[in-house]
Design an enzyme around this catalytic site. Sequence first.
Site, mmCIF file in Angstrom:
data_model
loop_
_atom_site.group_PDB
_atom_site.id
_atom_site.type_symbol
_atom_site.label_atom_id
_atom_site.label_comp_id
_atom_site.label_asym_id
_atom_site.label_seq_id
_atom_site.Cartn_x
_atom_site.Cartn_y
_atom_site.Cartn_z
ATOM 1 N N HIS A 344 -1.337 10.895 4.531
ATOM 2 C CA HIS A 344 -1.114 9.515 3.778
ATOM 3 C C HIS A 344 0.348 9.084 3.722
ATOM 4 O O HIS A 344 0.444 8.044 3.083
ATOM 5 C CB HIS A 344 -1.509 9.842 2.155
ATOM 6 N N LYS A 530 1.224 -0.945 -8.633
ATOM 7 C CA LYS A 530 1.393 0.259 -7.769
ATOM 8 C C LYS A 530 2.657 1.049 -8.252
ATOM 9 O O LYS A 530 3.533 0.748 -8.987
ATOM 10 C CB LYS A 530 1.668 -0.302 -6.281
ATOM 11 N N ARG A 531 2.523 2.178 -7.645
ATOM 12 C CA ARG A 531 3.772 3.168 -8.211
ATOM 13 C C ARG A 531 5.037 2.472 -7.786
ATOM 14 O O ARG A 531 5.108 1.754 -6.847
ATOM 15 C CB ARG A 531 3.863 4.563 -7.414
ATOM 16 N N LYS A 536 8.140 0.092 -1.613
ATOM 17 C CA LYS A 536 7.045 -0.933 -1.907
ATOM 18 C C LYS A 536 7.683 -2.183 -2.534
ATOM 19 O O LYS A 536 7.066 -3.311 -2.475
ATOM 20 C CB LYS A 536 6.340 -0.410 -3.099
ATOM 21 N N THR A 636 -4.300 0.655 -1.141
ATOM 22 C CA THR A 636 -5.722 0.215 -1.636
ATOM 23 C C THR A 636 -5.919 -0.792 -2.777
ATOM 24 O O THR A 636 -7.082 -1.381 -2.666
ATOM 25 C CB THR A 636 -6.397 1.602 -2.208
ATOM 26 N N LYS A 640 -8.615 -3.784 -3.164
ATOM 27 C CA LYS A 640 -9.512 -4.222 -4.642
ATOM 28 C C LYS A 640 -9.114 -5.597 -5.082
ATOM 29 O O LYS A 640 -9.841 -6.448 -5.257
ATOM 30 C CB LYS A 640 -8.870 -3.340 -5.604
HETATM 31 C C1 26W Z 1 4.743 16.192 -2.656
HETATM 32 C C2 26W Z 1 4.873 14.928 -3.440
HETATM 33 C C3 26W Z 1 3.824 14.029 -2.969
HETATM 34 C C4 26W Z 1 2.805 13.855 -3.723
HETATM 35 C C5 26W Z 1 1.832 12.818 -3.510
HETATM 36 C C6 26W Z 1 3.937 13.437 -1.777
HETATM 37 C C7 26W Z 1 2.932 12.491 -1.431
HETATM 38 C C8 26W Z 1 2.150 12.057 -1.986
HETATM 39 C C9 26W Z 1 0.842 11.159 -1.510
HETATM 40 C C10 26W Z 1 0.482 11.342 -0.197
HETATM 41 C C11 26W Z 1 1.506 9.887 -1.883
HETATM 42 C C12 26W Z 1 0.286 8.775 -1.844
HETATM 43 O O1 26W Z 1 -0.448 8.548 -2.601
HETATM 44 N N1 26W Z 1 0.068 8.192 -0.623
HETATM 45 C C13 26W Z 1 -0.582 6.730 -0.522
HETATM 46 O O2 26W Z 1 -1.774 7.492 -0.375
HETATM 47 C C14 26W Z 1 -2.891 6.108 -0.321
HETATM 48 C C15 26W Z 1 -4.115 6.628 -0.045
HETATM 49 O O3 26W Z 1 -4.549 6.887 1.534
HETATM 50 C C16 26W Z 1 -2.373 4.838 0.747
HETATM 51 O O4 26W Z 1 -3.075 3.983 0.515
HETATM 52 C C17 26W Z 1 -0.798 4.749 0.182
HETATM 53 O O5 26W Z 1 -0.370 3.816 1.462
HETATM 54 C C18 26W Z 1 -0.089 5.856 0.324
HETATM 55 O O6 26W Z 1 1.364 5.647 -0.065
#
Ligand code: 26W
Length: 792
Positions: A344, A530-531, A536, A636, A640
């Site tokens: 992701h 978004k975060r 971003k 995502t 929406k």
């Molecule tokens: C280890 C810390 C950590 C925690 C969460 C690293 C990475 C993440 C996630 C992978 C971050 C995340 O939420 N990525 C997002 O995933 C969405 C669902 O596929 C995508 O639509 C977003 O573009 C992506 O940033």
Amino acid sequence: MVITTAQFIKDYRTEALRWFADDLENLSALQQYQALALVVKGYAAQNWAKSKAHADATQQKQVYYFSIEFMPGRLLASNLLNLGIKDVVDAGLAKLGIESGPVYAAERDPGLGNGGLGRLASAFLDAMASTGMAGNGNGIRYRYGLFEQRFVDGYQVEVPDDWLRDGYPWETRKENRAVIVKFGGQAELVPDQGRLAVVYHDTDDVLAVPYDTAMIGYHTGTVNTMRLWSAEPTPERAHSLAETARANAITEFLYPDDSDTSGRELRLRQEYFFVSAGLQSIITHFKRTHGDIRLLPDFVAVHINDTHPAMAVLELMRLLLDEERLAWEQAWQITVATMSYTNHTLMAEALETWPLGLFQDLLPRLAQLAVEVDRRFRARYTARYGSVTVDRAAPIQNGQLHMANLAVIGSHAVNGVAKIHSELLKTSVLADLYQIFPSRFSNKTNGITPRRWVQLGDVPLATLLDDTIGATWRRSPQALLALNKYSQDPDFLRRLTAAKRVNKVRLAGIIKDTLNLTVSPDAMFDVQVKRLHAYKRQLLHVFGILEHYLAIKNGEKRPPRVHIFGAKAAPSYRYAKAVIRLINAVAALVNEDPDCQDQLAVAFLPNYGVSLAEAIIPAADVSEQISLAGTEASGTSNMKLMATGALTLATLDGANIEIRDAAGKDAMVVFGLTEQEATAMRPEYSARERYEQDPVLHRIVDMLTDGSIPNIESEGKEIRAELLDYNDTYFVLADFADYLAANRRLDALWAHPEEWARLALANIAASGKFSADLTVQRYGREIWRVLPEHPV
Ligand code: 26W
């Protein structure tokens, strides 16, 4: 299910009496919600039991979606909708004289995730149940979810999310399915009938207790399970308070980082805890229903949602070798056939690696297996692909275990979450593994569940759609394409604009209540939710606002805009917290400036999550998807906002590209460098040069430190330094001019409401393409080999 309002009222009264020994009318909204949730849970129970029995009886292949994060949102309304009884229950509440708003609002939103990844996991569970796929979630029941965000003097303050304070009616504690998870100690290999057996010494055992929540399908009768594990001390003996706290600590809280790996031991414990508990319970169930473990991949698919559950590869090997006594080759073949992995993010700092030493201390047996997986991988592929490629592709490098490599090597399928992202995986972070396993790689563009975001989230639009094209769109997303017939129908376009305005008036009310800020529902609502993350580029959005502010100060008149932000920053992410302070400072500057009245306003709503998204998204006219091309894997919120008729202001990044392809290039306002252009430009890029060359940009960057924006002394300096001293990592300055031009194009469009509505229509009509139902069906057909019993 079929139920009359009278029957519902009877059941509801009975439940209230059973739990509160009182009449409904005397209960608080929270209690009325709790009693109602238990009535609905009761209605779903039969189908839940039947679905499990049906899956076992028909030997249906099961998907187990392993995710360290889930964001289900509130479940009452969606469960009622999916059971087909929302109207009956709403009529019942009205008949009882109970206001439904406060009852629905009383439900806590389990924030057991950070953002996109967690919300996608929950959308997939809803979609699998709604297409009749046997798909179960496997995760962690955190005692505290993602922190509650409050603003104090514009600063983000984190408050613990005590979401279980009033209990959670939807879950069922299954202590009869509890398992032991072992940490630490030694894993001694002892000879045993010509083979090696593992004997564990001085392990630190924890009891994993599952809590199951029903995942009710939309009008399918299918009810799947989201199983979340909670850590407790083992039951065989009394434990000291310290021991109990140590056991509970594993599932105490969610790590609030969504891009930077914390690398902390507790996080590793969390990752192993739900993976081991999940796999143990899957194999126990499988052996009860199927027997021969060698058939596992025919009846079980385990999906690894990013690298956080990647240890599943090693844990399944441990169970197959040590418990099932299989030979390595056979165990490995079963593991690869059972596992699949989704990436992701391309962010290097988000790709997890663990020191092998820590692994050896905490998970000695898995460390042994990791070394063997690495040895066999190198032995098998070095000759053919050379040591350079294999060294970079191998799971263990310089004493670090690379979880993404392990996930790819141990899975039969690997995918990205949007076309551009899946291509970039092959040419960047996973390039070497793509060379060795090309056939494993595919793309599965993300999706959203139209139930939550349109049917429930945007009732004005949903009603208009029913009146115009009938209700088939509620079941089959592609039916929305019929809407294109009305693109030249002024009456329909007016009604579409009116539907949007109803949502804007509702959001304006929330902005007034929350921020005491009055905004006009006739202004353009420009949304970025978004975060908070540098890539971003919320900063670019702020620069656009400051440019409008300066234009107003120069007496220029443009279409009035209200900028609406929702964004949490990881508590340890300094830069992100500085941008939050900047946005709040600019909001104060603009909102209190008489010249900006009815021209420009900024509303930064605190504590963004699923429930706030449901209030903001349907009210958006503009969807800001402005990440630097090549950084946002998919996104995502973009889908929406498209589905509820916002026009997207976008870079060609993530799924924005596919949204443009679906809705048509005129139905989106595109700007900025492409991924290729950005990559090519990076070596000679000079942000300072841009700053020097563009007077407007120069003025705005100076506002960060010249006092024009009060109360951002340190934050302004920090952000200015990132831009001019660290050369603007995410090319905010490089895309600034084009971003302004794109905003001018939006202003020009806004002057033609019918044309605007026509473009909104084009987006809504094409949005069915991004239904999560279609996405999970693609996973089912091409990765999990599971077919939907109720395809859409
Ligand atoms: C280890 C810390 C950590 C925690 C969460 C690293 C990475 C993440 C996630 C992978 C971050 C995340 O939420 N990525 C997002 O995933 C969405 C669902 O596929 C995508 O639509 C977003 O573009 C992506 O940033």
